[in-house]
Scaffold this active site. Structure first.
Site, PDB file in Angstrom:
ATOM      1  N   GLN A 183     -20.304 -81.755 109.035  1.00 49.99           N
ATOM      2  CA  GLN A 183     -19.138 -80.871 108.940  1.00 49.99           C
ATOM      3  C   GLN A 183     -19.446 -79.490 109.539  1.00 49.99           C
ATOM      4  OE1 GLN A 183     -20.042 -82.820 105.858  1.00 49.99           O
ATOM      5  NE2 GLN A 183     -18.994 -84.295 107.134  1.00 49.99           N
ATOM      6  N   LYS A 212     -22.616 -81.477 117.307  1.00 49.17           N
ATOM      7  CA  LYS A 212     -23.905 -81.342 116.609  1.00 49.17           C
ATOM      8  C   LYS A 212     -24.821 -82.517 116.930  1.00 49.17           C
ATOM      9  CE  LYS A 212     -21.634 -81.107 112.708  1.00 49.17           C
ATOM     10  NZ  LYS A 212     -20.240 -80.943 113.167  1.00 49.17           N
ATOM     11  N   GLY A 248     -19.000 -87.719 111.814  1.00 53.65           N
ATOM     12  CA  GLY A 248     -18.944 -88.637 112.946  1.00 53.65           C
ATOM     13  C   GLY A 248     -19.585 -87.945 114.128  1.00 53.65           C
ATOM     14  N   HIS A 249     -20.741 -88.435 114.531  1.00 52.06           N
ATOM     15  CA  HIS A 249     -21.438 -87.824 115.653  1.00 52.06           C
ATOM     16  C   HIS A 249     -21.492 -88.825 116.801  1.00 52.06           C
ATOM     17  CE1 HIS A 249     -22.645 -84.888 112.734  1.00 52.06           C
ATOM     18  NE2 HIS A 249     -23.385 -85.738 112.065  1.00 52.06           N
ATOM     19  N   ASP A 281     -17.118 -81.393 114.542  1.00 52.97           N
ATOM     20  CA  ASP A 281     -17.021 -82.056 115.843  1.00 52.97           C
ATOM     21  C   ASP A 281     -17.344 -81.128 117.005  1.00 52.97           C
ATOM     22  OD1 ASP A 281     -16.153 -84.312 114.433  1.00 52.97           O
ATOM     23  OD2 ASP A 281     -14.089 -83.599 114.463  1.00 52.97           O
TER      24      ASP A 281
HETATM   25  P1  GDP Z   1     -20.308 -83.646 115.880  1.00 56.77           P
HETATM   26  O1  GDP Z   1     -19.542 -84.205 114.741  1.00 56.77           O
HETATM   27  O2  GDP Z   1     -20.455 -82.164 115.796  1.00 56.77           O
HETATM   28  O3  GDP Z   1     -21.625 -84.348 116.119  1.00 56.77           O
HETATM   29  O4  GDP Z   1     -19.407 -83.873 117.179  1.00 56.77           O
HETATM   30  P2  GDP Z   1     -18.624 -85.225 117.593  1.00 56.77           P
HETATM   31  O5  GDP Z   1     -19.613 -86.198 118.130  1.00 56.77           O
HETATM   32  O6  GDP Z   1     -17.707 -85.673 116.514  1.00 56.77           O
HETATM   33  O7  GDP Z   1     -17.687 -84.659 118.734  1.00 56.77           O
HETATM   34  C1  GDP Z   1     -18.185 -84.057 119.889  1.00 56.77           C
HETATM   35  C2  GDP Z   1     -17.762 -84.878 121.121  1.00 56.77           C
HETATM   36  O8  GDP Z   1     -17.951 -84.093 122.274  1.00 56.77           O
HETATM   37  C3  GDP Z   1     -18.563 -86.132 121.346  1.00 56.77           C
HETATM   38  O9  GDP Z   1     -17.711 -87.114 121.841  1.00 56.77           O
HETATM   39  C4  GDP Z   1     -19.604 -85.733 122.388  1.00 56.77           C
HETATM   40  O10 GDP Z   1     -20.017 -86.811 123.204  1.00 56.77           O
HETATM   41  C5  GDP Z   1     -18.815 -84.741 123.187  1.00 56.77           C
HETATM   42  N1  GDP Z   1     -19.604 -83.655 123.794  1.00 56.77           N
HETATM   43  C6  GDP Z   1     -20.650 -82.950 123.269  1.00 56.77           C
HETATM   44  N2  GDP Z   1     -21.029 -81.963 124.099  1.00 56.77           N
HETATM   45  C7  GDP Z   1     -20.196 -82.029 125.169  1.00 56.77           C
HETATM   46  C8  GDP Z   1     -20.052 -81.249 126.361  1.00 56.77           C
HETATM   47  O11 GDP Z   1     -20.769 -80.285 126.601  1.00 56.77           O
HETATM   48  N3  GDP Z   1     -19.056 -81.622 127.232  1.00 56.77           N
HETATM   49  C9  GDP Z   1     -18.232 -82.681 126.986  1.00 56.77           C
HETATM   50  N4  GDP Z   1     -17.273 -82.976 127.868  1.00 56.77           N
HETATM   51  N5  GDP Z   1     -18.342 -83.427 125.878  1.00 56.77           N
HETATM   52  C10 GDP Z   1     -19.304 -83.101 124.978  1.00 56.77           C
HETATM   53  P1  IMO Z   2     -18.557 -83.867 111.531  1.00 59.45           P
HETATM   54  O1  IMO Z   2     -19.909 -83.899 110.881  1.00 59.45           O
HETATM   55  C1  IMO Z   2     -14.316 -82.867 111.261  1.00 59.45           C
HETATM   56  C2  IMO Z   2     -12.519 -82.920 107.245  1.00 59.45           C
HETATM   57  C3  IMO Z   2     -11.470 -83.977 106.981  1.00 59.45           C
HETATM   58  C4  IMO Z   2     -10.600 -83.253 105.972  1.00 59.45           C
HETATM   59  C5  IMO Z   2     -11.627 -82.466 105.155  1.00 59.45           C
HETATM   60  C6  IMO Z   2     -12.028 -83.137 103.844  1.00 59.45           C
HETATM   61  O2  IMO Z   2     -18.277 -85.022 112.444  1.00 59.45           O
HETATM   62  O3  IMO Z   2     -18.284 -82.537 112.153  1.00 59.45           O
HETATM   63  P2  IMO Z   2     -13.563 -85.219 103.266  1.00 59.45           P
HETATM   64  O4  IMO Z   2     -13.403 -86.676 103.611  1.00 59.45           O
HETATM   65  O5  IMO Z   2     -14.838 -84.615 103.747  1.00 59.45           O
HETATM   66  O6  IMO Z   2     -13.302 -84.938 101.827  1.00 59.45           O
HETATM   67  O7  IMO Z   2     -12.357 -84.485 104.077  1.00 59.45           O
HETATM   68  O8  IMO Z   2     -12.750 -82.319 105.981  1.00 59.45           O
HETATM   69  N1  IMO Z   2     -13.810 -83.435 107.750  1.00 59.45           N
HETATM   70  C7  IMO Z   2     -14.221 -83.335 109.020  1.00 59.45           C
HETATM   71  N2  IMO Z   2     -13.601 -82.858 110.117  1.00 59.45           N
HETATM   72  N3  IMO Z   2     -15.591 -83.310 111.355  1.00 59.45           N
HETATM   73  C8  IMO Z   2     -16.235 -83.766 110.269  1.00 59.45           C
HETATM   74  O9  IMO Z   2     -17.547 -84.090 110.285  1.00 59.45           O
HETATM   75  C9  IMO Z   2     -15.547 -83.836 109.027  1.00 59.45           C
HETATM   76  N4  IMO Z   2     -15.872 -84.241 107.789  1.00 59.45           N
HETATM   77  C10 IMO Z   2     -14.813 -83.973 107.012  1.00 59.45           C
HETATM   78  O10 IMO Z   2     -10.765 -84.306 108.156  1.00 59.45           O
HETATM   79  O11 IMO Z   2      -9.776 -82.324 106.623  1.00 59.45           O
HETATM   80 MG    MG Z   3     -17.845 -85.351 114.379  1.00 59.35          MG
END
Ligand code: GDP
Ligand code: IMO
Ligand code: MG
Length: 428
Positions: free
Chosen positions: A223, A16, A40-41, A13
């Protein structure tokens, strides 16, 4: 700059999805090489929010060929749902390619994910419950179902029978569950075959040919480093290689073809699920980061655990992945703090560690050693060049950069596509 890998540096998270989207208009292919719909992106384009789980974020960029490569585990019902959701919002998904060698997540993988977590009790990992671990376990155990198996009903039945042989004994005798019916599984999977057929390809061949032709290919990791099955905080990890090495095995593109490794790192740290997290905060600073950063899971909605920036983890990510560039996201979330602590090492039962300890118990006991940096109060969301940032924000980035093992080439200052400061071109 033809082949670029993008990975998470911490526990996921990091943003990416946003980084991939940022590069989307300049790349020809975006490849997901590991994980499944545990990812989850969230990508925000013109104020519109898109949540992607299984599909690579590149699918949102017109002209990009999105590829789900062999290292991914595919829940086909989720795939179709996600595609339908995007089609309904006017996104062209017709170029999507899926590897014939990718493994399939079936209903019994989801069932086993949930029952095994329940059996672990207090020791549970806190998985996303999407069947990821059990699907990869079957792959390694050589009883997995691959996408290509869906196109031969006889082979599919044999393989599902083989996979369920021992599992049904376990489900009934150990987990006290109903046995899974082979025909039900086979019929469900066969029902997906026709819609899937045009998307299925030899993606290793496609990607290598694309690179031969000078096309630009972005490999988007799901991840992150600390969730990698080999290099993360095992057993509190996911079941795939989320580090840059996984881009090679997970796609059939050789390591010597990769030119650049970009790691995404948050200006602080978050983690979902169980496992060690030295800089975790339980006080009002933690609440501040969680609410200001909207730190709630995209996939499960769970509140994310939050903590300060951990420089040894960034250095570890730099080493394991061969990071050439960091993208630091969410610097804007730190606005308003008086001082910002950064972890520079750990105290483990009286012994100082400057690097992430290899021994799991040591990491569980690691107490962060902090250096404090002065905060800033100015709104930085409109900053577009480094010099737009207040002095203290610049100093924070420069100090953290010096500790993190690679240059910070871009800085996120807001969730939208435009909320970014680029210091060094990521594709140059
Ligand atoms: P990922 O799994 O690495 O793709 O990241 P996620 O989407 O799960 O979580 C990142 C969150 O941060 C998302 O809600 C993005 O919209 C938000 N985000 C990304 N870059 C920035 C930033 O520079 N500032 C803020 N405030 N939010 C950001
Ligand atoms: P993105 O791509 C954050 C965590 C789960 C759990 C562990 C194992 O959005 O960064 P799983 O279901 O993969 O066997 O769970 O890994 N986990 C993540 N945490 N971001 C993710 O993906 C994750 N994908 C798995 O919360 O601790
Ligand atoms: Mg994510």
């Amino acid at each position: 700059m033809p082949a670029i890998v993008l990975v998470g540096a911490q526990w996921g998270d990091e943003g990416k999805g946003k980084a991939t989207d940022l590069l989307g208009s300049r790349v020809d292919y975006v490849v997901k090489f590991n994980g499944g719909n545990n990812a989850g992106h969230t990508v925000v384009i013109d104020g519109e929010k898109y949540a992607l789980h299984l599909l690579p974020s590149g699918i949102l960029s017109p002209g990009v060929v999105p590829v789900v490569a062999n290292g991914v585990v595919v829940d086909i019902s989720v795939l179709f749902e996600e595609l339908d959701g995007l089609i309904a919002r006017g996104i062209d998904v017709s170029r999507l390619l899926i590897s014939a060698n990718a493994h399939v997540i079936t209903s019994y993988h989801r069932t086993i994910d949930k029952v095994t977590e329940r059996f672990l009790g207090k020791k549970q990992i806190g998985t996303t419950g999407r069947g990821i671990g059990p699907a990869y376990a079957d792959k390694i155990n050589r009883v997995g179902i691959r996408i290509q198996d869906l196109f031969d009903a006889n082979i599919l039945r044999q393989k599902v029978e083989g996979a369920l042989d021992q599992k049904n004994q376990l489900l009934v005798k150990v987990y006290n569950r109903r046995a899974v019916d082979v025909s039900e599984v086979v019929d469900e999977l066969l029902s997906y075959a026709e819609r899937l057929r045009p998307m299925v390809a030899d993606t290793s061949l496609v990607l290598n040919r694309a690179l031969d032709e000078g096309k630009t290919v972005l490999f988007e990791g799901g991840q992150a480093t600390m969730l990698d099955v080999d290099h993360g905080t095992y057993p509190f990890v996911t079941s795939s290689n989320a580090t840059s090495g996984g881009a090679a095995t997970g796609s059939g593109v050789a390591p010597n073809r990769f030119d650049r490794v970009i790691a995404i790192v948050k200006a602080y740290t978050t983690r979902v699920g169980a496992g060690p997290f030295p800089t975790e905060l339980f006080d009002e600073s933690g609440e501040f980061l969680r609410s200001t950063g909207a730190e709630f899971g995209t996939t499960t909605g769970r509140p994310r655990r939050v903590g300060w920036y951990d420089a040894p983890i960034a250095r570890y990510a730099a080493r394991i992945n061969g990071v050439t560039d960091f993208v630091m996201t969410k610097l804007d979330v730190l606005t308003g703090l008086d001082t910002i602590p950064v972890c520079v090492g750990y105290d483990v039962d009286g012994v100082r560690f400057d690097e992430v300890p290899v021994n799991q118990s040591d990491f569980h006991h690691a107490v962060p050693i902090y250096e404090e940096f002065p905060g800033w109060t100015e709104d930085i969301t409109a900053a577009r060049v480094f010099e737009d940032l207040p002095r203290n924000a610049q100093d924070y980035v420069l100090a953290v950069e010096a500790m993190s093992g690679s240059r910070i080439s871009a800085i996120g200052v807001g969730p939208g596509r435009e909320g970014i400061i680029v210091r060094h071109d990521l594709l140059d």
